[in-house]
Design a protein around this motif. Structure first.
Motif, PDB file in Angstrom:
ATOM      1  N   VAL A 217     -69.006  39.685  15.109  1.00 18.78           N
ATOM      2  CA  VAL A 217     -70.464  39.931  15.256  1.00 18.78           C
ATOM      3  C   VAL A 217     -70.914  39.917  16.712  1.00 18.78           C
ATOM      4  CG1 VAL A 217     -72.843  38.574  15.078  1.00 18.78           C
ATOM      5  CG2 VAL A 217     -70.953  38.225  13.339  1.00 18.78           C
TER       6      VAL A 217
ATOM      7  N   VAL B 101     -73.827  40.842  19.514  1.00 19.85           N
ATOM      8  CA  VAL B 101     -75.318  40.876  19.637  1.00 19.85           C
ATOM      9  C   VAL B 101     -75.703  41.242  21.029  1.00 19.85           C
ATOM     10  CG1 VAL B 101     -77.476  39.520  19.811  1.00 19.85           C
ATOM     11  CG2 VAL B 101     -75.695  38.883  17.771  1.00 19.85           C
ATOM     12  N   VAL B 102     -76.498  42.385  21.154  1.00 19.97           N
ATOM     13  CA  VAL B 102     -76.556  42.947  22.540  1.00 19.97           C
ATOM     14  C   VAL B 102     -78.154  42.919  22.780  1.00 19.97           C
ATOM     15  CG1 VAL B 102     -76.396  44.929  23.742  1.00 19.97           C
ATOM     16  CG2 VAL B 102     -74.568  44.276  22.141  1.00 19.97           C
ATOM     17  N   ASP B 103     -78.317  42.192  23.993  1.00 16.92           N
ATOM     18  CA  ASP B 103     -79.723  42.369  24.644  1.00 16.92           C
ATOM     19  C   ASP B 103     -80.953  41.612  23.810  1.00 16.92           C
ATOM     20  OD1 ASP B 103     -79.435  45.438  26.574  1.00 16.92           O
ATOM     21  OD2 ASP B 103     -78.814  43.296  27.142  1.00 16.92           O
ATOM     22  N   MET B 104     -80.618  40.583  23.152  1.00 14.66           N
ATOM     23  CA  MET B 104     -81.681  40.080  22.626  1.00 14.66           C
ATOM     24  C   MET B 104     -82.276  39.040  23.185  1.00 14.66           C
ATOM     25  SD  MET B 104     -81.160  41.129  19.587  1.00 14.66           S
ATOM     26  CE  MET B 104     -82.980  40.316  18.735  1.00 14.66           C
TER      27      MET B 104
ATOM     28  N   VAL C  79     -85.269  40.189  12.862  1.00 17.31           N
ATOM     29  CA  VAL C  79     -83.949  40.612  13.398  1.00 17.31           C
ATOM     30  C   VAL C  79     -83.470  39.265  14.386  1.00 17.31           C
ATOM     31  CG1 VAL C  79     -82.674  41.899  15.102  1.00 17.31           C
ATOM     32  CG2 VAL C  79     -84.341  43.055  13.778  1.00 17.31           C
ATOM     33  N   VAL C  80     -84.245  38.460  15.007  1.00 15.09           N
ATOM     34  CA  VAL C  80     -83.686  37.373  15.855  1.00 15.09           C
ATOM     35  C   VAL C  80     -83.221  36.296  14.551  1.00 15.09           C
ATOM     36  CG1 VAL C  80     -84.438  35.617  17.129  1.00 15.09           C
ATOM     37  CG2 VAL C  80     -85.143  37.991  17.713  1.00 15.09           C
TER      38      VAL C  80
ATOM     39  N   ASN D  41     -79.959  37.196  13.215  1.00 19.21           N
ATOM     40  CA  ASN D  41     -79.009  37.095  14.368  1.00 19.21           C
ATOM     41  C   ASN D  41     -78.531  35.284  14.395  1.00 19.21           C
ATOM     42  OD1 ASN D  41     -77.496  39.388  15.592  1.00 19.21           O
ATOM     43  ND2 ASN D  41     -79.912  39.982  15.657  1.00 19.21           N
ATOM     44  N   GLN D  42     -79.501  34.726  14.131  1.00 15.61           N
ATOM     45  CA  GLN D  42     -79.438  33.328  14.606  1.00 15.61           C
ATOM     46  C   GLN D  42     -78.608  32.694  13.350  1.00 15.61           C
ATOM     47  OE1 GLN D  42     -83.523  32.153  15.019  1.00 15.61           O
ATOM     48  NE2 GLN D  42     -83.280  31.933  17.230  1.00 15.61           N
TER      49      GLN D  42
ATOM     50  N   GLN E 217     -74.896  33.732  13.592  1.00  8.93           N
ATOM     51  CA  GLN E 217     -74.238  33.210  14.668  1.00  8.93           C
ATOM     52  C   GLN E 217     -73.838  31.692  14.248  1.00  8.93           C
ATOM     53  OE1 GLN E 217     -72.974  34.135  17.581  1.00  8.93           O
ATOM     54  NE2 GLN E 217     -73.585  36.201  16.993  1.00  8.93           N
TER      55      GLN E 217
END
Length: 90
Positions: free
Chosen positions: A20, A22-25, A49-50, A53-54, A57
């Protein structure tokens, strides 16, 4: 294998061999008044999207999951790192 509904076609991944990333959040990019919005891009989906991703993670860091491997440097990065240490010692 896990099958993920996606367009233009579904995606199959092997969780044991998948990372996984995650780039530039960052708020500067993915927030109201941030760079993307100022550039005229539609950021209405950013909150979802956030959240996704949370969740990803949290699942990746849950007990029983394999820890991520240590970052690996390329030979050039390793050489530059050593040169920097040598310069600081001098």
């Amino acid at each position: 294998m896990v099958r993920i509904a996606a367009e233009p076609e579904a995606l199959e991944i092997d969780p044991a061999r998948t990372a996984v990333i995650v780039v530039d959040m960052q708020n500067a990019f993915a927030a109201k008044g941030g760079m993307l919005e100022l550039a005229g891009m539609d950021i209405t989906g950013v909150d979802e999207v956030v959240r996704v991703n949370q969740r990803a993670q949290a699942r990746r860091q849950s007990p029983g999951s394999n820890p991520p491997p240590a970052p690996r440097r390329s030979p050039d990065e390793e050489r530059r790192r050593k040169e920097g240490q040598d310069a600081r010692r001098a």
